[in-house]
Scaffold this motif. Structure first.
Motif, short mmCIF file in Angstrom:
data_model
loop_
_atom_site.label_atom_id
_atom_site.label_comp_id
_atom_site.label_asym_id
_atom_site.label_seq_id
_atom_site.Cartn_x
_atom_site.Cartn_y
_atom_site.Cartn_z
N GLU A 143 -7.00 4.76 -6.26
CA GLU A 143 -6.79 4.96 -7.69
C GLU A 143 -6.28 3.70 -8.38
OE1 GLU A 143 -5.99 9.18 -9.13
OE2 GLU A 143 -4.56 8.94 -7.47
N LEU A 144 -6.40 2.58 -7.70
CA LEU A 144 -5.98 1.30 -8.26
C LEU A 144 -7.16 0.62 -8.96
CD1 LEU A 144 -3.93 -1.11 -8.50
CD2 LEU A 144 -4.86 -1.91 -6.29
N THR A 145 -6.92 0.06 -10.16
CA THR A 145 -7.88 -0.78 -10.87
C THR A 145 -7.22 -2.14 -11.11
OG1 THR A 145 -8.89 1.11 -11.98
CG2 THR A 145 -9.27 -1.05 -12.95
N ILE A 146 -7.99 -3.20 -10.94
CA ILE A 146 -7.44 -4.56 -11.11
C ILE A 146 -8.19 -5.28 -12.23
CG2 ILE A 146 -7.06 -6.81 -10.04
CD1 ILE A 146 -6.77 -5.40 -7.36
N LEU A 147 -7.43 -5.86 -13.13
CA LEU A 147 -7.96 -6.75 -14.17
C LEU A 147 -7.41 -8.14 -13.88
CD1 LEU A 147 -9.36 -7.40 -16.89
CD2 LEU A 147 -7.23 -6.73 -18.03
N ASN A 156 0.82 -1.21 0.00
CA ASN A 156 0.00 0.00 0.00
C ASN A 156 0.85 1.25 0.00
OD1 ASN A 156 -2.34 -1.55 -0.01
ND2 ASN A 156 -2.55 -1.52 2.23
N ALA A 157 1.92 1.22 0.74
CA ALA A 157 2.80 2.40 0.78
C ALA A 157 3.43 2.66 -0.58
CB ALA A 157 3.89 2.20 1.84
N THR A 158 3.68 1.59 -1.32
CA THR A 158 4.32 1.72 -2.63
C THR A 158 3.36 2.26 -3.69
OG1 THR A 158 5.80 -0.13 -2.11
CG2 THR A 158 5.57 0.47 -4.44
N ASP A 166 -8.98 -5.98 -0.47
CA ASP A 166 -8.19 -5.21 0.51
C ASP A 166 -7.32 -4.19 -0.20
OD1 ASP A 166 -9.32 -6.71 2.51
OD2 ASP A 166 -7.61 -8.08 2.72
N LEU A 167 -6.68 -4.59 -1.30
CA LEU A 167 -5.83 -3.66 -2.05
C LEU A 167 -6.66 -2.51 -2.62
CD1 LEU A 167 -3.53 -6.16 -3.99
CD2 LEU A 167 -2.78 -4.47 -2.31
#
Length: 821
Positions: free
Chosen positions: A169-173, A135-137, A162-163
């Motif tokens: 601003e994270l999107t996961i595919l 998360n920090a990264t 959780d991520l």
């Protein structure tokens, strides 16, 4: 709780692509090695097809409300390759780029977080929890994280949510063979590649290659095959075999690549022959892919091994179904039985739902109220192998056959009642399973099982064009079940009617005679009545009118005593035909009108259509078009709903009679040609009662149209069913009028509008008229004082504007439309 949102996909658009070039990897992986940290692997060649899917997935990922998208599908459908292709076009949409993580090298869920951390380049110490370090990264990054091959570590799916919660601003595919069942998940089921629909009746010389290259599956096969054998090309000679290969492989990219790799030693025709058993042939993939994707069997086995024992049991048992099935079907055939012999419907529902989530079973679109499910044929073949190995095959085949017997037994009375359309659709969907069950029953006792299947289904064969199959089933089952029972008499009557449909009158009479003998022996009045109708039909067809009348009288007396209104209507319809044969049209119409009332009361739409056809055709022959048109319209509507192509052909011939009476000779010829094509397709020859008026219509059209008749006939025998419906509705919409009335201005105005819409010039009409007259290019050039090349240019333009591929087709379409006469 999961909030899975299936994505709506638009229809595929044709792609014009060059089938030559480097072979792109279209299965799930390009190589067997994990990619370097976070870097999205680069494909060795451009992706083939998938334009619809790429656009749909890209649009979803650009939607800020969608933060977790899972591409699902069976092994070999191309999830990974689609993800790569989509990412290539989305790099600019994410400020901080794209990272790629491949989970295939790991086998435990507790390794997922560290693998993701490695892919993201996260550095951490033992003093900081790994999730905090990740998360920090990435907390300040607006990025896309691609996580590939999640199905075998799905227990770790909560890590993704959780991520997402910690990084706004994270999107996961993700790609997975099963849904992840987490909150916020949106699911995009990756379909197999589009496979070609090639008309069985495509005429010789039709340019099939252009049609087939609109199919993604064909494009992939051609590219892969040309990489294996440089001189391979898609041609008219091999096009149908290539199309069959793609269909037999369900459009699965991995399977298509494995099959195309065999083109070095097997021709497409040889491949089709060997793909009757698919899995043994698809076993030699590239060395640089994971073992699970080197053969199609390994790809499926990977998914099967991830199932729990109950899921495996249902998966292999469901493979007993040859086509689609409902949950009720599954409960009856594949479910484990409780102590009281019942099956637990809810357990089966849960297990089927789980197999759908894991993309091993798919829901199939149907017009029926009950959801239908099915399996890709490659998955079914694998399941059937597992069924064999488990020792359950014999018991499942027995359950399946007895269940199909129950369906056939229930169908008999339903096919002449108000639910006949629903039942016809149900039997059509079950037809492959009914065939499988009948073949099994013929090899096992009791012999009455096969006979009951055949006897219950003859009306389905009669209506849906399986006349030859229906008769062969009954006659082969009769040989195994000689007992003189009501079942045998029922089957004999059914076979007799089917034999009459094929105009085998001697066979029909023998079959009905034995049915009458048995029905008399066992004192079954209804069976006696049906046998008398059959014998009356045989006699009437032979123009033995007294004998026919005797049998019909006997039948009517029996059915009136029984109060059987529907069968009284059947007698009346046949009596009406007899009166028509005796040149008593008024009495024939009146009798059919009375029969129609009884059919309507019984809810028998096929009976209604039969009566309406007879009334309409008699009226058309008498030039009573005001009566002919509404009756023939009703007949066409009902035959279409019933899927009765033979009946539809009879009604088309009645409309052709109307068109001739209105002087619309070109469209009349088109209708008769289309009707002839339908009759041939379903083995429904013209009845002797109809032969003389039919030959008169043909002679009239040959006289009126000359050589153009042949062009129309050759082209329009192969008209698609939808085109036939449009043509007949156009004629029925015209004001019916005798041939000697003044020209219909509305029709001419419509023709003029069509010519304008198509952009056909006066000169092109002149050229087309001369082509229709059989003139050569040189003859046309001399007559019009233009060059031969100019003539050829006009002809080429006409083919384009009329959307046809040959001069004869252009002439036929122009004559139908009234552009030329």
């Amino acid at each position: 709780m999961s909030t899975q949102s299936p994505i709506s996909i638009p229809e595929p658009e044709p792609l014009a692509t060059d089938p030559s070039g480097t072979v792109p990897p279209q299965g799930d992986r390009d190589d067997g090695q994990p990619a370097p940290e976070g870097i999205v692997p680069t494909a060795l060649a451009p992706m083939v097809g998938r334009r619809r899917e790429r656009l749909a997935v890209s649009d979803v990922l650009r939607n800020p409300e969608v933060r977790l998208l899972v591409l699902t599908g069976p092994g070999g459908v191309g999830k990974t390759r689609l993800a790569w292709s989509v990412v290539e076009g989305l790099r600019d949409s994410f400020r901080d780029g794209v990272s790629f993580v491949d989970l295939s090298p790991i086998s435990r869920s507790d390794l997922v977080l560290s693998t993701i951390a490695g892919g993201l380049g996260v550095r951490h110490s033992a003093n900081v929890p790994l999730m905090d370090a990740i998360n920090a990264t990435i907390r300040a990054r607006q990025m896309l994280l691609v996580v590939d091959n999640f199905e075998h570590v799905a227990d770790a799916a909560l890590l993704l949510t959780d991520l997402l919660m910690a990084n706004p601003e994270l999107t996961i595919l993700a790609t997975s063979r099963s849904v992840l069942s987490v909150y916020g998940e949106h699911v995009y089921p990756v379909p197999p590649m589009s496979v070609p629909t090639l008309p069985d009746d495509a005429q010789a010389g039709t340019p099939l290659t252009k049609l087939l290259l609109t199919s993604d599956a064909v494009q992939l096969f051609v590219r892969r095959a040309s990489a294996v054998r440089a001189d391979f090309q898609l041609t008219n000679d091999n096009a149908r075999d290539v199309a069959n290969i793609c269909r037999l492989l369900d459009g699965l990219p991995l399977a298509i690549e494995l099959a195309a790799a065999r083109i070095g030693i097997l021709s497409p025709k040889m491949l089709v022959q060997r793909l009757r058993r698919r899995l043994p042939l698809l076993d030699d993939g590239p060395r640089d892919v994971p073992d699970r994707l080197r053969t199609m069997r390994n790809a499926i086995s990977w998914s099967y091994d991830l199932l729990d024992p109950d899921e495996q049991a249902v998966f292999r048992r469901i493979s007993i179904f040859a086509n689609t099935w409902t949950l009720a079907d599954a409960v009856r055939v594949v479910a484990d039985l409780n102590g009281d012999g019942s099956a637990d419907e809810f357990d089966t529902l849960d297990l089927v739902a789980s197999l759908v989530d894991k993309t091993l079973v798919r829901q199939v679109d149907t017009d029926t109220e009950s959801p239908h499910f099915g399996m890709l044929q490659l998955l079914r073949e694998f399941g059937f192998e597992q069924l064999d190995e488990s020792g359950e095959r014999e018991e499942l085949e027995r359950r399946h056959a007895y269940y199909m017997f129950e369906i056939a037994e229930a169908a008999g009375p339903e096919l002449i009642g108000p639910n006949q359309i629903v039942w016809l659709e149900r039997l059509a969907a079950m037809h492959p399973d009914l065939q499988t069950a009948f073949n099994w029953a013929m090899a096992h006792d009791p012999p009455e099982l096969a006979l009951g299947l055949a006897a219950g289904l003859w009306r389905f064969g009669y209506t849906r064009g399986h006349i030859r199959e229906g008769r062969e089933w009954i006659e082969s089952a009769l040989r195994r079940a000689p007992a003189r029972t009501a079942l045998r008499a029922t089957a004999l009557n059914g076979a007799g009617i089917l034999a009459n449909m094929e105009r085998n009158l001697d066979d029909a009479r023998v079959l009905h005679d034995e049915a009458l003998e048995i029905a008399t022996e066992i004192d079954d009045s209804r069976l006696r009545g049906v046998a008398h109708i059959g014998l009356g039909d045989c006699a009437g067809t032979r123009r033995e009118f007294d004998e026919a009348t005797h049998h019909y009288d006997q039948a009517e007396r029996i059915f009136r005593a029984l109060g059987d209104q529907r069968n009284i209507a059947a007698v009346m319809t046949n009596v009406g035909n007899l009166l028509w044969s005796q040149d008593k049209p008024a009495e024939a119409v009146e009798t059919n009108e009375r029969a129609r009332i009884l059919y309507t009361n019984a809810g028998d739409r096929r009976g209604i259509a039969w009566s309406a056809t007879n009334i309409g055709r008699i009226a058309a022959q008498q030039q009573d078009y005001q009566r002919a048109v509404p009756n023939l319209e009703q007949a066409l509507q009902y035959y279409d709903q019933l899927g009765d192509r033979g009946g539809y052909a009879e009604a088309l011939e009645g409309i052709a009679q109307v068109a001739i009476g209105m002087g619309d000779f070109a469209r009349a010829a088109s209708l008769l040609a289309a009707a002839d094509g339908l009759r041939e397709a379903v083995n429904h020859p013209i009845a002797p009662i109809d032969r003389d008026p039919y030959e008169t219509m043909i002679a009239t059209l040959r006289h009126e149209l000359g050589d153009a008749f042949t062009s129309i006939w050759e082209t329009d025998r192969a008209l698609g069913f939808d085109e036939v419906k449009v043509l007949s509705s156009e004629i029925l919409r015209d004001d019916p009028a005798p041939a000697n009335t003044s020209p219909r201005l509305a029709r001419q105005a419509a023709i003029n509008t069509l010519i304008k819409e198509l952009g056909i010039s006066e000169r092109e009409i002149e050229v087309l008229s001369l082509v229709a007259a059989g003139k050569t290019d040189k003859d046309i050039a001399d007559e019009l004082f233009i060059g031969v090349r100019t003539v050829q240019s006009h002809v080429a333009n006409l083919l384009t504007k009329l959307e046809v591929n040959a001069r004869s087709a252009a002439v036929a379409r122009a004559l139908r439309a009234g552009i030329i006469t």
